[in-house]
Design an enzyme around this catalytic site. Sequence first.
Site, mmCIF file in Angstrom:
data_model
loop_
_atom_site.group_PDB
_atom_site.id
_atom_site.type_symbol
_atom_site.label_atom_id
_atom_site.label_comp_id
_atom_site.label_asym_id
_atom_site.label_seq_id
_atom_site.Cartn_x
_atom_site.Cartn_y
_atom_site.Cartn_z
ATOM 1 N N TYR A 107 43.742 38.876 33.186
ATOM 2 C CA TYR A 107 42.594 39.804 33.261
ATOM 3 C C TYR A 107 41.250 39.072 33.327
ATOM 4 O O TYR A 107 40.213 39.660 33.094
ATOM 5 C CB TYR A 107 42.635 40.721 32.037
ATOM 6 C CG TYR A 107 42.014 42.085 32.208
ATOM 7 C CD1 TYR A 107 42.568 43.024 33.072
ATOM 8 C CD2 TYR A 107 40.890 42.456 31.477
ATOM 9 C CE1 TYR A 107 42.019 44.291 33.201
ATOM 10 C CE2 TYR A 107 40.329 43.720 31.596
ATOM 11 C CZ TYR A 107 40.899 44.629 32.460
ATOM 12 O OH TYR A 107 40.355 45.893 32.585
ATOM 13 N N LYS A 143 33.682 43.187 33.256
ATOM 14 C CA LYS A 143 33.403 44.270 32.308
ATOM 15 C C LYS A 143 32.435 43.819 31.215
ATOM 16 O O LYS A 143 31.607 44.611 30.739
ATOM 17 C CB LYS A 143 34.711 44.773 31.683
ATOM 18 C CG LYS A 143 35.639 45.481 32.654
ATOM 19 C CD LYS A 143 35.037 46.746 33.219
ATOM 20 C CE LYS A 143 36.063 47.563 33.996
ATOM 21 N NZ LYS A 143 35.495 48.815 34.554
#
Length: 253
Positions: free
Chosen positions: A155, A162
């Site tokens: 990720y 993010k």
Amino acid sequence: MRSEGKLDGKVALITGSSRGIGRAVARRLASEGAQVVVHYRSNRDAAEETANEIRQLGGDPLLVGADVRDPRQIKDLFARTADRYGTLDILVSNAAMGALKPALHLSWSKWDMTMEICARAFLLCAQEALPLMKANGGRMVAISSLGSRKYIPNYTAVGAAKAALEAVTRYLAVELAQHKILVNAVCGGLIETSTLAYFPQAARMMDDARTRSPLGRVGQPVDLANIVAFLCSHDASWICGQTIVADGGYSLI
């Protein structure tokens, strides 16, 4: 069935609202009386499904296709919103896409693509939204995830993007407060959407979420949509520049 109508007369644009979290947010805001701009990148059929659900709630949605990696297409998205409604009250930055690779196997092109979609697009959308919100104020909400603050396998790019998204939220919150525009973010835990199919260990992640969460279940898109609706309402008028973690208590354990 439409609820109290706390957003009657408001216009809301939700990026990436053809499915998943974005669709749930679009449906939730429409249920509160908002007119909704349904944004999609390429899947017009999925966007039509969202639009039909909104029509069943009494809304008359505007569908706009645009690739938020392209600043020119972002401008067109907001120009079409202005042509239809003349104003904008709510911006929800939800569109997301990214490479699921370990850090050392991540190409620069995939890194750039992820940053453009997950972080830069929010900034550019906010810049385009400002002229439409200046007269009456508004709300901006960014959709983040726990990968912004904790390690999730494969990720790297999305998690970093993010984290940048949450930082942009804080800066916009301070700079736009003078215009009566409140900017916040919602950081979700594992949410059960079709996107999970792209994770190599999706089933294991789901089991882990159920086991670790004090509530004993995996999050659903509506769980985040409800929080977005709250942040867009007058009830949240004293919340500014915050990232609300909504993960069913997963990150506590």
